[in-house]
Design an enzyme around this catalytic site. Structure first.
Site, PDB file in Angstrom:
ATOM      1  N   SER A  37      54.969  23.796  56.667  1.00 49.69           N
ATOM      2  CA  SER A  37      54.273  22.509  56.695  1.00 49.69           C
ATOM      3  C   SER A  37      53.913  22.081  58.121  1.00 49.69           C
ATOM      4  CB  SER A  37      55.168  21.439  56.058  1.00 49.69           C
ATOM      5  OG  SER A  37      54.760  20.148  56.408  1.00 49.69           O
ATOM      6  N   GLY A  38      52.656  21.694  58.298  1.00 55.92           N
ATOM      7  CA  GLY A  38      52.248  21.183  59.607  1.00 55.92           C
ATOM      8  C   GLY A  38      52.938  19.886  59.939  1.00 55.92           C
ATOM      9  N   LEU A  39      53.095  19.008  58.952  1.00 53.26           N
ATOM     10  CA  LEU A  39      53.804  17.757  59.164  1.00 53.26           C
ATOM     11  C   LEU A  39      55.239  18.011  59.602  1.00 53.26           C
ATOM     12  CD1 LEU A  39      54.325  14.694  58.912  1.00 53.26           C
ATOM     13  CD2 LEU A  39      54.728  15.060  56.463  1.00 53.26           C
TER      14      LEU A  39
ATOM     15  N   ASP B  48      51.656  14.439  63.625  1.00 59.89           N
ATOM     16  CA  ASP B  48      50.919  15.482  62.903  1.00 59.89           C
ATOM     17  C   ASP B  48      49.427  15.355  63.221  1.00 59.89           C
ATOM     18  OD1 ASP B  48      50.331  17.551  61.163  1.00 59.89           O
ATOM     19  OD2 ASP B  48      50.366  16.273  59.377  1.00 59.89           O
TER      20      ASP B  48
ATOM     21  N   ASP C  44      50.498  26.028  56.784  1.00 60.52           N
ATOM     22  CA  ASP C  44      49.623  24.865  56.789  1.00 60.52           C
ATOM     23  C   ASP C  44      48.898  24.891  58.137  1.00 60.52           C
ATOM     24  OD1 ASP C  44      48.402  22.423  56.791  1.00 60.52           O
ATOM     25  OD2 ASP C  44      50.244  21.236  56.747  1.00 60.52           O
TER      26      ASP C  44
ATOM     27  N   ASP D 265      46.289  23.440  59.337  1.00 60.87           N
ATOM     28  CA  ASP D 265      45.450  22.291  59.704  1.00 60.87           C
ATOM     29  C   ASP D 265      43.969  22.670  59.574  1.00 60.87           C
ATOM     30  OD1 ASP D 265      47.738  20.863  60.100  1.00 60.87           O
ATOM     31  OD2 ASP D 265      47.822  21.222  62.247  1.00 60.87           O
TER      32      ASP D 265
ATOM     33  N   GLU E 290      42.051  23.095  56.227  1.00 56.11           N
ATOM     34  CA  GLU E 290      41.469  21.934  55.565  1.00 56.11           C
ATOM     35  C   GLU E 290      40.124  21.573  56.200  1.00 56.11           C
ATOM     36  OE1 GLU E 290      43.706  18.131  57.184  1.00 56.11           O
ATOM     37  OE2 GLU E 290      45.145  19.792  56.866  1.00 56.11           O
TER      38      GLU E 290
ATOM     39  N   LYS F 272      43.200  17.209  63.813  1.00 57.86           N
ATOM     40  CA  LYS F 272      43.307  16.602  62.485  1.00 57.86           C
ATOM     41  C   LYS F 272      44.210  15.369  62.526  1.00 57.86           C
ATOM     42  CE  LYS F 272      46.495  17.057  59.899  1.00 57.86           C
ATOM     43  NZ  LYS F 272      47.256  18.102  59.161  1.00 57.86           N
TER      44      LYS F 272
ATOM     45  N   ASN G 257      46.927  13.350  59.712  1.00 62.76           N
ATOM     46  CA  ASN G 257      47.585  13.544  58.424  1.00 62.76           C
ATOM     47  C   ASN G 257      46.819  12.830  57.321  1.00 62.76           C
ATOM     48  OD1 ASN G 257      49.691  12.700  56.222  1.00 62.76           O
ATOM     49  ND2 ASN G 257      50.602  14.419  57.324  1.00 62.76           N
ATOM     50  N   SER G 258      46.714  13.480  56.183  1.00 65.59           N
ATOM     51  CA  SER G 258      45.890  12.971  55.077  1.00 65.59           C
ATOM     52  C   SER G 258      46.362  11.631  54.544  1.00 65.59           C
ATOM     53  CB  SER G 258      45.869  14.003  53.939  1.00 65.59           C
ATOM     54  OG  SER G 258      45.307  15.215  54.379  1.00 65.59           O
TER      55      SER G 258
ATOM     56  N   ARG H  96      41.514  24.164  51.794  1.00 67.57           N
ATOM     57  CA  ARG H  96      42.010  22.861  51.321  1.00 67.57           C
ATOM     58  C   ARG H  96      40.857  21.847  51.331  1.00 67.57           C
ATOM     59  NH1 ARG H  96      47.282  19.915  53.952  1.00 67.57           N
ATOM     60  NH2 ARG H  96      46.509  17.755  53.929  1.00 67.57           N
TER      61      ARG H  96
ATOM     62  N   HIS I 258      43.580  18.268  47.088  1.00 62.61           N
ATOM     63  CA  HIS I 258      44.572  17.287  47.537  1.00 62.61           C
ATOM     64  C   HIS I 258      44.184  15.897  47.049  1.00 62.61           C
ATOM     65  CE1 HIS I 258      48.128  16.554  49.661  1.00 62.61           C
ATOM     66  NE2 HIS I 258      47.669  16.308  50.875  1.00 62.61           N
TER      67      HIS I 258
END
Length: 544
Positions: free
Chosen positions: A48-50, A60, A87, A89, A116, A122, A124-125, A161, A192
């Site tokens: 996970s990037g987070l 992130d 992940d 990004d 993504e 980026k 975080n979503s 993504r 997502h």
């Protein structure tokens, strides 16, 4: 372990992606958490990037560089055998960065990467997702094509993504982009959503059908029954950040408890034992490798120090303490001896006490008492020490409590594999006044260039060896293997059974070993030791 023997991680991931049943992978953010995921039975890992950025303590937002992410991935890959999906990004840049990323991931045996369709750097979503701009679709397709062209392993996977729902662009845009990415070569689509219900992703899947595998991350719509995902034929579910979040909760609670209570009693039984950390680190493998590849060291060696006698030749200095406790530069002789052993890693030290034994009380030493020290000799003390070690398969170095030495001596003894090894000082004329009774030696080869690379063995030991045959003086050191320790225990027992041998010495033991044709390896040196026999020696020891 959940890995499939013989299958590369890339092939394992491709099998998960194309599986006819719903598969699950779990987040990890370092080597330790990756191993925990594998041991839990998961077939794959979400890097996970987070979580990776959080364990660095940064946001992130690509604040951790892609090379720092790669370094973390390398530890994760080394710790596991199941596939890792990164992940990635936005791919850390343009098509060129994407190609380099894919090559570097393959070098580290990473099975797949997910990128993504947003802009670099980026965000975080789940942080103001509807205000985030999306990448140009055609430019993103080029990035996918570049990644596919760069891969050398045909099973390496690129997951595209789609962030259309996150950014508020709706279903039609999500489908348009997903199809473009599929045609560009994406091996799967990650759709997502930030809604608390699965409506968006279910609508997408219904329209998408089975054109290519679809991956989901139900972090926000966590209350949805997993059977819903099965019924809609999703490919992989990612549990995206829950190991990191659970560890944060546990660490916060432990930290607060320690601050408030200022002791360990309330938490020690609630945290993993240190032994579990060692197990996860695979400490046992290192020990096995050391045994296989390193020369024998001090880890499996104990020392026996014979220090039962008074040392009456030192007069008033030993009126209230044995010689081994006489101070040299303010420190007892025994402390100097223990320090020399400790310096090469020998921590297991047995000291045989006798005269004024209560004064021999240094810490971190094991004591064995010879209360008959006045009527017995060195072998009686040695026998008591060996009997106290019964059942321990260790190499043993025997030395005296009044002989100082440099760490070179025990270090050299530890590296030899022979059953019996002694040290001989070839400068015997100068050292002869320090020789113990019967301590002169004739060896198979005198100390010379020829002896430098040859194995030298003891031929005889005694005080009647002709000067022309004398090659040195025994220094008071004997190293024995576990098998030899058993043998000399038997020999000492037999010798002491004879009344005339009550005060037998180690040189007598060595002579008996020679009679029984037991090879005794000789190591030559000049100096590096000092036998303290009189007041002059005490003064000289201050400069040793």
């Amino acid at each position: 372990m959940s890995s499939t023997p013989g299958l590369s991680t890339t092939k394992q991931f491709r099998n998960l992606l194309l599986s006819d049943q719903l598969e699950f992978i779990c987040e990890a953010h370092n080597g330790l958490s990756a191993k925990i995921v594998q041991e839990a039975g998961f077939k794959g890992i979400w890097a996970s990037g987070l979580s990776i950025s959080a364990q660095f303590g940064v946001r992130d937002n690509n604040e951790a560089s892609w090379t720092q992410v790669l370094e973390t991935l390398e530890f994760m890959s080394d710790a596991t055998t199941i596939p890792i999906l990164l992940d990635g990004d936005t791919g850390y840049g343009n098509f060129n960065n994407m190609q380099r990323l894919v090559r570097k991931l393959e070098q580290r045996k990473i099975a797949a990467v997910c990128i993504e369709d947003k802009l670099f750097p980026k965000t975080n979503s789940f942080i103001k997702g509807d205000a985030q701009p999306m990448a140009d679709m055609h430019e993103f397709c080029g990035k996918i094509k570049a990644g596919k062209d760069a891969q050398s392993d045909p099973n390496f996977s690129i997951i595209a993504r789609v962030e259309s729902f996150i950014c508020g662009w709706g279903l039609a845009e999500a489908l348009r982009r997903a199809e473009a990415y599929r045609q560009a070569g994406a091996d799967g689509i990650l759709i997502h959503s930030a809604l608390a219900v699965p409506d968006e992703i279910l609508a997408f899947k219904q329209e998408w059908g089975n054109r290519c595998p679809v991956v989901i991350v139900p972090t926000k719509y966590y209350a949805t029954p997993t059977d819903v995902f099965r019924q809609h034929n999703f490919s992989i579910v990612i549990w995206a950040n829950h190991l990191l979040r659970s560890s944060v909760t546990a660490m916060q609670k432990t930290a607060r408890t320690l601050k408030e209570q200022e002791h360990l009693l309330s938490i020690e039984d609630k945290v993993a034992p240190v032994s579990e950390i060692f197990r996860l680190q695979n400490a046992a493998e290192l020990q096995e490798a050391e045994d296989r590849y390193l020369p024998r060291g001090a880890e499996d060696t104990c020392a026996i120090v014979l220090a039962a006698s008074r040392g009456s030749e030192l007069g008033e200095l030993t009126e209230h303490q044995p010689k081994t406790m006489v101070k040299i530069q303010g420190t007892p002789i025994l402390t100097h001896i223990a320090d020399a052993y400790n310096a090469v890693g020998i921590k297991d030290i047995v000291v045989v006490r006798g005269y004024k034994k209560e004064t021999v009380n240094l810490p971190n030493l094991t004591y064995v008492d010879n209360d008959e020290y006045a009527e017995t000799g060195e072998l009686a003390s040695l026998l008591k020490a060996l009997q106290s070690r019964k059942g321990r398969a260790q190499h043993t170095i025997v030395s005296y409590g009044d002989v100082l030495f440099n760490k070179y001596i025990p270090q050299s003894l530890c590296q030899e594999s022979d059953d019996c090894v002694i040290f001989i000082d070839s400068n015997w004329r100068e050292q002869s006044r320090y020789s113990r009774l019967g301590g002169f030696a004739e060896c198979s080869i005198p100390n010379s260039r020829r002896a430098f690379n040859a194995k030298v063995y003891l031929k005889q030991l005694g005080n009647k060896i002709p000067e022309s045959n004398t090659h040195g003086v025994w220094m008071g050191f004997l190293k024995v293997s576990p098998a030899a320790a058993t043998l000399i225990t038997t020999i000492i027992t037999e010798l002491l059974a004879q009344p005339g041998n009550r005060k037998a010495t180690i040189p007598q033991l060595l002579q008996e070993l020679l009679k029984r044709q037991q090879p005794i390896r000789v190591l030559y040196t000049v100096g590096h030791w000092l036998d303290i026999n009189n007041l002059e020696d005490v003064v000289q020891a201050g400069e040793f």
